[in-house]
Design a protein around this motif. Structure first.
Motif, PDB file in Angstrom:
ATOM      1  N   LEU A  34       0.824  -1.198   0.000  1.00 28.83           N
ATOM      2  CA  LEU A  34       0.000   0.000   0.000  1.00 28.83           C
ATOM      3  C   LEU A  34       0.865   1.258   0.000  1.00 28.83           C
ATOM      4  O   LEU A  34       0.564   2.249  -0.692  1.00 28.83           O
ATOM      5  N   ALA A  35       1.955   1.221   0.765  1.00 27.09           N
ATOM      6  CA  ALA A  35       2.866   2.369   0.789  1.00 27.09           C
ATOM      7  C   ALA A  35       3.466   2.615  -0.595  1.00 27.09           C
ATOM      8  O   ALA A  35       3.620   3.761  -1.028  1.00 27.09           O
ATOM      9  N   ARG A  36       3.817   1.523  -1.282  1.00 26.29           N
ATOM     10  CA  ARG A  36       4.400   1.677  -2.621  1.00 26.29           C
ATOM     11  C   ARG A  36       3.429   2.381  -3.562  1.00 26.29           C
ATOM     12  O   ARG A  36       3.818   3.234  -4.361  1.00 26.29           O
ATOM     13  N   TRP A  37       2.148   2.050  -3.466  1.00 31.09           N
ATOM     14  CA  TRP A  37       1.172   2.654  -4.377  1.00 31.09           C
ATOM     15  C   TRP A  37       0.846   4.087  -3.997  1.00 31.09           C
ATOM     16  O   TRP A  37       0.481   4.899  -4.859  1.00 31.09           O
ATOM     17  N   LEU A  38       1.004   4.442  -2.719  1.00 36.38           N
ATOM     18  CA  LEU A  38       0.878   5.846  -2.336  1.00 36.38           C
ATOM     19  C   LEU A  38       2.044   6.659  -2.911  1.00 36.38           C
ATOM     20  O   LEU A  38       1.860   7.781  -3.386  1.00 36.38           O
ATOM     21  N   ILE A  39       3.228   6.083  -2.857  1.00 36.87           N
ATOM     22  CA  ILE A  39       4.388   6.732  -3.471  1.00 36.87           C
ATOM     23  C   ILE A  39       4.162   6.884  -4.975  1.00 36.87           C
ATOM     24  O   ILE A  39       4.440   7.933  -5.566  1.00 36.87           O
ATOM     25  N   PHE A  40       3.635   5.828  -5.586  1.00 38.42           N
ATOM     26  CA  PHE A  40       3.315   5.879  -7.016  1.00 38.42           C
ATOM     27  C   PHE A  40       2.359   7.031  -7.317  1.00 38.42           C
ATOM     28  O   PHE A  40       2.526   7.766  -8.301  1.00 38.42           O
ATOM     29  N   ALA A  41       1.335   7.218  -6.468  1.00 29.94           N
ATOM     30  CA  ALA A  41       0.355   8.274  -6.701  1.00 29.94           C
ATOM     31  C   ALA A  41       1.000   9.650  -6.656  1.00 29.94           C
ATOM     32  O   ALA A  41       0.709  10.517  -7.491  1.00 29.94           O
ATOM     33  N   VAL A  42       1.887   9.878  -5.682  1.00 30.60           N
ATOM     34  CA  VAL A  42       2.560  11.176  -5.574  1.00 30.60           C
ATOM     35  C   VAL A  42       3.428  11.438  -6.800  1.00 30.60           C
ATOM     36  O   VAL A  42       3.397  12.521  -7.400  1.00 30.60           O
ATOM     37  N   VAL A  43       4.208  10.435  -7.186  1.00 31.03           N
ATOM     38  CA  VAL A  43       5.088  10.582  -8.335  1.00 31.03           C
ATOM     39  C   VAL A  43       4.277  10.816  -9.607  1.00 31.03           C
ATOM     40  O   VAL A  43       4.637  11.648 -10.458  1.00 31.03           O
ATOM     41  N   LEU A  44       3.188  10.089  -9.734  1.00 31.48           N
ATOM     42  CA  LEU A  44       2.350  10.220 -10.923  1.00 31.48           C
ATOM     43  C   LEU A  44       1.791  11.633 -11.051  1.00 31.48           C
ATOM     44  O   LEU A  44       1.855  12.252 -12.118  1.00 31.48           O
ATOM     45  N   VAL A  45       1.232  12.165  -9.965  1.00 28.07           N
ATOM     46  CA  VAL A  45       0.644  13.504 -10.024  1.00 28.07           C
ATOM     47  C   VAL A  45       1.719  14.539 -10.327  1.00 28.07           C
ATOM     48  O   VAL A  45       1.486  15.491 -11.089  1.00 28.07           O
ATOM     49  N   ALA A  46       2.921  14.369  -9.763  1.00 30.43           N
ATOM     50  CA  ALA A  46       4.013  15.295 -10.063  1.00 30.43           C
ATOM     51  C   ALA A  46       4.350  15.273 -11.547  1.00 30.43           C
ATOM     52  O   ALA A  46       4.538  16.326 -12.175  1.00 30.43           O
ATOM     53  N   ASP A  47       4.418  14.080 -12.113  1.00 30.44           N
ATOM     54  CA  ASP A  47       4.708  13.984 -13.538  1.00 30.44           C
ATOM     55  C   ASP A  47       3.554  14.501 -14.383  1.00 30.44           C
ATOM     56  O   ASP A  47       3.760  15.033 -15.479  1.00 30.44           O
ATOM     57  N   VAL A  48       2.334  14.350 -13.888  1.00 25.42           N
ATOM     58  CA  VAL A  48       1.176  14.860 -14.619  1.00 25.42           C
ATOM     59  C   VAL A  48       1.249  16.382 -14.750  1.00 25.42           C
ATOM     60  O   VAL A  48       1.071  16.936 -15.846  1.00 25.42           O
ATOM     61  N   ILE A  49       1.514  17.076 -13.638  1.00 24.88           N
ATOM     62  CA  ILE A  49       1.560  18.543 -13.734  1.00 24.88           C
ATOM     63  C   ILE A  49       2.761  19.000 -14.545  1.00 24.88           C
ATOM     64  O   ILE A  49       2.713  20.048 -15.198  1.00 24.88           O
ATOM     65  N   ASP A  50       3.838  18.206 -14.526  1.00 23.76           N
ATOM     66  CA  ASP A  50       4.969  18.529 -15.392  1.00 23.76           C
ATOM     67  C   ASP A  50       4.570  18.406 -16.862  1.00 23.76           C
ATOM     68  O   ASP A  50       4.830  19.302 -17.669  1.00 23.76           O
ATOM     69  N   LEU A  51       3.929  17.303 -17.229  1.00 23.82           N
ATOM     70  CA  LEU A  51       3.556  17.087 -18.615  1.00 23.82           C
ATOM     71  C   LEU A  51       2.476  18.068 -19.063  1.00 23.82           C
ATOM     72  O   LEU A  51       2.486  18.534 -20.212  1.00 23.82           O
ATOM     73  N   LEU A  52       1.550  18.386 -18.179  1.00 26.99           N
ATOM     74  CA  LEU A  52       0.563  19.402 -18.521  1.00 26.99           C
ATOM     75  C   LEU A  52       1.246  20.740 -18.778  1.00 26.99           C
ATOM     76  O   LEU A  52       0.877  21.465 -19.708  1.00 26.99           O
ATOM     77  N   SER A  53       2.250  21.057 -17.969  1.00 24.99           N
ATOM     78  CA  SER A  53       2.975  22.311 -18.162  1.00 24.99           C
ATOM     79  C   SER A  53       3.737  22.326 -19.481  1.00 24.99           C
ATOM     80  O   SER A  53       3.947  23.384 -20.077  1.00 24.99           O
ATOM     81  N   SER A  54       4.151  21.146 -19.934  1.00 26.29           N
ATOM     82  CA  SER A  54       4.875  21.066 -21.197  1.00 26.29           C
ATOM     83  C   SER A  54       3.972  21.331 -22.390  1.00 26.29           C
ATOM     84  O   SER A  54       4.441  21.781 -23.436  1.00 26.29           O
ATOM     85  N   THR A  55       2.680  21.042 -22.248  1.00 30.83           N
ATOM     86  CA  THR A  55       1.797  21.072 -23.412  1.00 30.83           C
ATOM     87  C   THR A  55       0.678  22.106 -23.360  1.00 30.83           C
ATOM     88  O   THR A  55       0.079  22.388 -24.398  1.00 30.83           O
ATOM     89  N   VAL A  56       0.388  22.675 -22.179  1.00 26.05           N
ATOM     90  CA  VAL A  56      -0.755  23.588 -22.104  1.00 26.05           C
ATOM     91  C   VAL A  56      -0.574  24.801 -23.005  1.00 26.05           C
ATOM     92  O   VAL A  56      -1.552  25.341 -23.540  1.00 26.05           O
ATOM     93  N   THR A  57       0.661  25.252 -23.192  1.00 23.17           N
ATOM     94  CA  THR A  57       0.856  26.444 -24.014  1.00 23.17           C
ATOM     95  C   THR A  57       0.614  26.167 -25.492  1.00 23.17           C
ATOM     96  O   THR A  57       0.515  27.110 -26.281  1.00 23.17           O
ATOM     97  N   ASN A  58       0.539  24.894 -25.888  1.00 22.52           N
ATOM     98  CA  ASN A  58       0.230  24.602 -27.290  1.00 22.52           C
ATOM     99  C   ASN A  58      -1.064  25.286 -27.709  1.00 22.52           C
ATOM    100  O   ASN A  58      -1.125  25.968 -28.733  1.00 22.52           O
ATOM    101  N   ILE A  59      -2.115  25.074 -26.931  1.00 23.04           N
ATOM    102  CA  ILE A  59      -3.419  25.622 -27.282  1.00 23.04           C
ATOM    103  C   ILE A  59      -3.570  27.049 -26.780  1.00 23.04           C
ATOM    104  O   ILE A  59      -4.361  27.832 -27.305  1.00 23.04           O
ATOM    105  N   ALA A  60      -2.798  27.422 -25.733  1.00 24.07           N
ATOM    106  CA  ALA A  60      -2.918  28.768 -25.170  1.00 24.07           C
ATOM    107  C   ALA A  60      -2.065  29.787 -25.913  1.00 24.07           C
ATOM    108  O   ALA A  60      -2.251  30.998 -25.720  1.00 24.07           O
ATOM    109  N   THR A  61      -1.141  29.332 -26.750  1.00 25.92           N
ATOM    110  CA  THR A  61      -0.197  30.239 -27.403  1.00 25.92           C
ATOM    111  C   THR A  61      -0.869  31.385 -28.149  1.00 25.92           C
ATOM    112  O   THR A  61      -0.495  32.554 -27.961  1.00 25.92           O
ATOM    113  N   PRO A  62      -1.859  31.133 -29.038  1.00 25.57           N
ATOM    114  CA  PRO A  62      -2.481  32.262 -29.734  1.00 25.57           C
ATOM    115  C   PRO A  62      -3.086  33.291 -28.788  1.00 25.57           C
ATOM    116  O   PRO A  62      -2.985  34.501 -29.027  1.00 25.57           O
TER     117      PRO A  62
END
Length: 488
Positions: A34-62
């Motif tokens: 269970l602890a491993r999957w909680l760690i997985f959840a934290v890491v996943l969300v961190a990578d999610v906001i990183d990846l969202l930050s990489s791509t959000v400006t694609n549509i927001a650029t104009p």
């Protein structure tokens, strides 16, 4: 893979019985399931906001360019500035995590990432927004490699297959969902913030994640023997900035000498970086990694794959919004077809990663070839019906869904436990650099070929470049390990 050391210290506040039970170290020295999957959840969300930050400006650029009255040639910098800073500093971030502890560096990176997102949300000019995006990417480079280290050190080797199987699809959906989320947020225009609300969302998510991370992430012993090499980071950053800057400024109303000089500086810095790393006693990247033909091939295929992904999405955004003048929400809805394809492929094939290995990546690249070819046909024969673009985008999404996660899992197939930190840093750096270069090349190609009057011509050139890059990735594929990490 060795587990967490028996002396691993727990996070503050771990005296509660439940937390103590969750993070109890079992006889195999790994945290409880269970602890491993909680760690997985934290890491996943961190990578999610990183990846969202990489791509959000694609549509927001104009919207950003219009708000600031900025020229079109600045468009790729809004995304590339983040990706470039992140990619050039990821390896340093991994080394800092080894030296000072993955948990500590992860939390510092997360705090800085949230603060930089707030700066982006209230940037007064386009130039300062680019600068704040660089700062945001630099803190992301502290956060992201620690996540991979925590996963690779928290899960037994024979459990890595399911981890990659879930992690890859969820990250893939996140990376492709950035433009869709940005479109929805900009259209909703909460509090009249417009495009700025996209970065406010980052601040809120980062704040919530910080609370969870402090409560869940265990400490991993720091290694004071790890040495840092600021000169290598400077040379790598200057080199990448020079090359990418030269590509981007080809469309700027500047004297032709500026791109030439900047490109020459970048190439010289990269050459100096390679020479310095060969002589360094403690290089940023483990030398043994690049003596593994399979890992080197994995980096090459990964660069091609992520450059193609970024190219398809950025070309579509330029065509729909700048070329055809579609509003944010309709453009995001068309791009969402790729998200549907990624979701369908990612979750239906995740269990096949350990079994198929590089064959699954082959399927993904072939689907990409089919999708891009169909995209070319739609633009050439039915350019007056932009909604038809959704069909080939869906097929491209299927290919991307087969490749996300599989690229990392296969590239790490022959990597030793002692090399995982360096390897994950290199792969993440390759992904971000490929994203930045892919967006820059596509921007130059589109603006150059379109000439302000022919968006179809611009998109056709971009898609042809994507087609060639995909084919080159296919040629390198046989050099990768047959199986994914954790299946040997």
């Amino acid at each position: 893979m060795s587990g967490l050391p028996a002396s691993t210290a727990l996070h503050p506040g771990a005296s509660e019985p439940l937390i103590r039970e969750l993070f109890a170290v079992r006889e195999n020295t790994y945290p409880s399931p269970l602890a491993r999957w909680l760690i997985f959840a934290v890491v996943l969300v961190a990578d999610v906001i990183d990846l969202l930050s990489s791509t959000v400006t694609n549509i927001a650029t104009p919207s950003i360019l219009e708000a600031f009255g900025a020229p079109d040639w600045l468009a790729p910098w809004l995304g590339a500035s983040y990706a470039l800073a992140l990619g050039s500093m990821l390896v340093l971030g991994a080394r800092l995590g080894d030296r000072h502890g993955a948990r500590r560096v992860f939390l510092i990176g997360l705090c800085g990432f949230g603060a930089a997102s707030a700066l982006c949300a209230f940037a007064p000019t386009a130039g300062t927004l680019v600068l704040f995006r660089v700062i945001q990417g630099a803190f992301g480079a502290l956060m992201i490699p620690q996540g991979f280290t925590l996963l690779l050190r928290s899960f037994p080797r024979d459990k890595l297959g399911p981890v990659f199987g879930l992690f890859g699809p969820l990250m893939a959906v996140s990376s492709i969902s950035g433009p869709v989320l940005a479109g929805l947020v900009i259209s909703a225009d909460p509090l009249g913030l417009g495009w700025r609300a996209v970065f406010v969302v980052n601040v809120l998510v980062a704040a919530a994640l910080l609370v969870l991370a402090i409560r869940t992430l265990p400490r991993i012993e720091a290694d004071a023997a790890v040495t840092l090499d600021p000169l290598a980071v400077i040379l790598l950053s200057v080199g990448l900035l020079g090359v990418l800057g030269a590509l981007t400024l080809l469309q700027a109303p500047l004297t032709p000498w500026w791109p030439v000089l900047l490109g020459a500086l970048g190439i010289a810095a990269l050459a100096a970086f390679v020479a310095q790393q060969r002589r360094a006693r403690h290089p940023l990247l483990a030398p043994s990694l690049f003596r593994k033909r399979s890992f080197t091939a994995g980096v090459v295929v990964g660069v091609g794959f992520f450059a193609v992904t970024a190219g398809v999405l950025f070309a579509t955004t330029l065509y729909l919004q700048i070329g055809l003048g579609l509003a944010v929400l309709p453009a995001a809805a068309i791009v969402a077809a790729a998200s549907v394809g990624i979701i369908a492929a990612s979750f239906s094939t995740r269990a096949l990663i350990p079994k198929l290995g590089r064959r699954l990546l082959l399927i993904g690249l072939v689907l990409l070839l089919v999708g891009v070819s169909g995209y070319l046909a739609v633009i050439a024969l039915a350019s007056g019906s932009p909604w038809l673009v959704a069909i080939p985008l869906f097929i491209c999404g299927l290919g991307m869904g087969c490749g996300f996660g599989t690229v990392f899992a296969v590239a790490l197939g022959d990597v030793d436990d002692s090399e995982t930190g360096s390897a994950s840093g290199a792969l993440n750096a390759a992904q971000q650099i490929a994203t930045a270069i892919g967006a820059a090349v596509i921007s130059i190609s589109y603006l150059g070929a379109a000439g302000g009057t022919s968006p179809q011509a611009g998109l056709l050139v971009c898609l042809f470049i994507v087609l060639v890059c995909t084919a080159l990735s296919l040629l390198t594929l046989p050099l990768l390990p047959r199986r994914a990490a954790g299946t040997h």
